[in-house]
Design an enzyme around this catalytic site. Structure first.
Site, short mmCIF file in Angstrom:
data_model
loop_
_atom_site.label_atom_id
_atom_site.label_comp_id
_atom_site.label_asym_id
_atom_site.label_seq_id
_atom_site.Cartn_x
_atom_site.Cartn_y
_atom_site.Cartn_z
N ASP A 174 0.82 -1.21 0.00
CA ASP A 174 0.00 0.00 0.00
C ASP A 174 0.86 1.27 0.00
O ASP A 174 0.32 2.37 -0.09
CB ASP A 174 -0.94 0.00 1.22
CG ASP A 174 -2.37 -0.36 0.83
OD1 ASP A 174 -2.60 -0.68 -0.34
OD2 ASP A 174 -3.26 -0.30 1.70
N ASP A 318 -9.91 -8.12 11.87
CA ASP A 318 -9.70 -9.55 12.07
C ASP A 318 -10.80 -10.17 12.93
O ASP A 318 -11.44 -11.16 12.54
CB ASP A 318 -8.32 -9.81 12.66
CG ASP A 318 -7.94 -8.83 13.76
OD1 ASP A 318 -8.84 -8.12 14.28
OD2 ASP A 318 -6.76 -8.76 14.12
#
Length: 696
Positions: A174, A318
């Site tokens: 990224d 998550d």
């Protein structure tokens, strides 16, 4: 994998039906003070004896039930005998304190439920025919970390024992950096980037899901270096259980976190995360609620596709992903064998910010996707997910416990309407039994009272983010925990991070002084009540002092942490002779080698070193940075292939981290408290030894 069949076990249900009336009677029966003392002493002594001489799971369950019973008796007395307030301020503060106690006991009992029958998963053998093995994509997301940190993870991922035609490694950058693109090309891994960084890590992973096609996805944070055996250990369970969507392994750190480093307890006191990965996750697994933790895990692609990919609604993508998978009826698994190792947070500031993100994210999930509501979850799953989320609300009760005794010592407000002796004989068995049961369950992974340090240090910083997340769950952004960057050229004290702790410490010291002078010396107030509150304040001061010393950041000049490990090596001298040695430690930039007695080599030369992995030898050139009998060897301008060989013989070794897991020094609560007092009362020497403290 053993589970109790509670629904069909008539004997267990019958036993519970018989025991329940007795427990209710034990909780509520009134006793004279002398009888209550005998009851408390008896149950504490019996529990202490059986915990000392017996170790099986049944004994732990008995201790849990004993602790819960004594706690329930304390609260029955607390609610019926201590709330007769005479002043509006006492009424408000008294019920605030009671609510803090209710929260603490709720989390304690949920923790008991969560970990009552942990599951120890073992290896499930893969088919002999490798053609039947599924394809796996390995995702390594990165944003602003240096290549020196990420490169070892990439090369280790390529070295995982799996058919080459069924394994694809993806570097998800990224940061869109050319140096990473070039390294990926040279290493032979896929390089993916995107034009915008929406949804941070979750968005990065989802973008990669759309550009890859493996049956399963293994995810590693860019500093979590996998071992060769990672897929061999985890993938068999997916072939055994078609409904399995996640197989998580522990997050193991080969570098100390700031608390361990600054208190100099790394390797001596269990790491903060070991309780979660050593006890809680195995307990969650029993209830089919072991969480996906963002790294060191394998996920089934088809299951991810069914829920729309990695969750993006919160900053703890998550745990939220795991919750969504559970709601869809998928199974979640956990194997308590470290198969990767990474870098812990490097500064106290980074550590605090990471925990703020975790707490905010869990509060966001609790607000927008509450596990108590909605379809798809079983009773045990709801409680396990709720425990994880509610556990991050501890900042409110923790701060109340830190300031509550000053209500009486400074202002004379009685927020606990009873005699000191009554508090002692009812509260002490409750607190003692909680320590005994907790010690028996988790001593291998968390020493008694050390949880107080972590909670107290973080409480002032978690308070507002958690409360704001409950009001506005969309507030807050994902913050990357930067690693491989922070270096401290000299010791310094972080006044900014320590400020709330210093304020709380000053308030408790004021309460101590005021109580001693006003209540004892001038004989104002009840003596017994004063002593009770002074004891409370002294405990707070010990915890707060230790937290203050954690803010004293220790000097750290090394660019990469060293890992202690003995590996046989051969030194090939220029004259043709071979000298055999053994490593003392290694990093991703070199080795320390111990030469045989009587041998020394000078610094400045470059020599070939043979490093052994079983019968296999990997031979590489190293520069001798430090000469003598113990050599400091530095990796020069290695090619990518040479770097890969070094990673394979060091970080990628299958037995690297598993042999260190769960072998912490054991101790008893009293010894642990003495050790904690030592840190609180003796660490002032470190502050005094620094002539000048640098503010940051």
């Amino acid at each position: 994998m053993e589970r109790i069949n509670w629904k069909n076990n008539f004997v267990i249900l019958l036993m519970l039906a018989c025991v329940l009336p007795f427990l209710l009677l034990t909780i509520s029966i009134p006793l004279e003070e002398s009888d209550q003392i005998v009851f408390g002493v008896a149950i504490c002594l019996v529990s202490l004896l059986i915990s000392r001489f017996f170790t099986n799971r049944l004994i732990i369950i008995i201790l849990i039930l004993s602790s819960a019973t004594v706690t329930a008796r304390y609260f029955y007395w607390r609610v019926t005998s201590t709330l007769g307030f005479n002043h509006p301020i006492e009424y408000v503060l008294g019920y605030l304190l009671l609510s803090a106690e209710v929260y603490g006991v709720t989390i304690m009992c949920l923790g008991y439920f969560q970990s009552i029958w942990p599951i120890k998963r073992t290896l499930v053998k893969l088919p002999d025919d490798a053609k039947l093995w599924p394809t796996v994509d390995v995702f390594i997301p990165t944003y602003n970390e240096p290549l020196s940190v990420v490169s070892a993870t990439i090369l280790a991922a390529q070295s995982i024992d799996w058919p080459l035609d069924k394994l694809n490694v993806y570097l998800l950058d990224d940061g869109n950096r050319d140096v990473f693109k070039n390294f990926a090309k040279e290493a032979g891994v896929h390089y993916l980037t995107r034009s915008e960084n929406t949804h941070a890590k979750a968005g990065n992973l989802n973008a990669a899901l759309g550009r890859s096609k493996g049956d399963y996805v293994a995810i590693f944070d860019c500093d979590h270096i996998p071992t060769r055996s990672f897929l061999q250990l985890t993938m068999g369970w997916f072939l055994k259980d078609p409904k399995l969507a996640v197989m998580q392994t522990p997050h193991y750190f080969f570098s100390p976190d700031p608390i361990e480093r600054n208190l100099k307890v790394h390797g001596h006191i269990p790491n903060e995360g070991e309780l979660f990965y050593g006890v809680v996750q195995e307990g969650n697994d029993y209830w089919n609620a072991s969480f996906f933790c963002g790294s060191c895990a394998v996920l089934k692609r088809s299951a991810l596709n069914e829920i729309g990919g990695i969750a993006v609604e919160t900053v703890t993508e998550d745990a939220h992903t795991a919750l969504k998978l559970s709601r869809k009826g998928y199974n979640l698994g956990y194997i308590s064998v470290p198969q990767a190792a990474g870098l812990a947070t490097e500064s106290l500031n980074a550590h605090v910010n990471q925990r703020i993100r975790w707490a905010r994210g869990m509060a966001q999930i609790f607000r927008i996707d509450n596990p108590f509501l909605g379809k798809g979850l079983k009773f045990g799953q709801r409680l396990c997910y709720a425990t994880a989320m509610l556990g991050f609300f501890y900042s409110v009760p923790r701060l109340l416990f830190l300031i509550a005794p000053m209500a009486y010592l400074i202002f004379g407000w009685e927020i606990y309407q009873t005699s000191a002796i009554s508090v002692f004989i009812y509260a002490l068995p409750h607190l003692f039994m909680a320590q005994v049961a907790g010690h028996k369950m988790q001593n291998q992974y968390r020493h008694s009272f050390w949880g107080e340090i972590y909670d107290t240090l973080l409480a002032p910083y978690l308070l507002l983010p958690v409360l704001f997340a409950m009001v506005n769950p969309k507030a807050g952004k994902f913050g990357v925990t930067r690693k491989g960057i922070t270096r401290f050229e000299k010791n310094h004290f972080d006044f900014h991070i320590a400020a709330p702790t210093l304020g709380l410490l000053a308030f408790n010291l004021l309460g101590l002084g005021f109580g001693l002078f006003h209540n004892i010396y001038l004989e104002n107030g009840n003596l017994h009540t004063t002593f009770l509150n002074l004891f409370w304040v002294l405990f707070n001061i010990i915890i707060l002092l230790t937290c203050v010393y954690i803010a004293y950041e220790s000097k750290e000049l090394r660019s990469t942490p060293r890992v202690k490990m003995e590996i046989p090596a051969a030194i090939y001298l220029p004259n043709g002779r071979t000298l055999y040695a053994s490593s003392l430690d290694f990093s991703n930039k070199g080795f320390s080698l111990q030469l045989p007695p009587g041998y020394e080599l000078k610094a400045g030369k470059t020599i070939d070193i043979g490093i052994f992995r079983g019968l296999e030898e990997i031979r590489l050139p190293f520069e001798i940075k430090t000469g003598g009998n113990v050599l400091g060897l530095h990796m020069g301008d290695f090619t990518v292939e040479q770097q890969r060989k070094l990673v394979e013989v060091t970080f990628s070794r299958a037995d690297n981290w598993a042999q260190e897991w769960g072998v912490n020094r054991k101790t008893n609560p009293l010894s642990s408290f003495k050790e904690l007092m030592g840190h609180a009362l003796l660490n002032h020497r470190r502050l005094n030894s620094s002539k000048k403290l640098k503010k940051i």
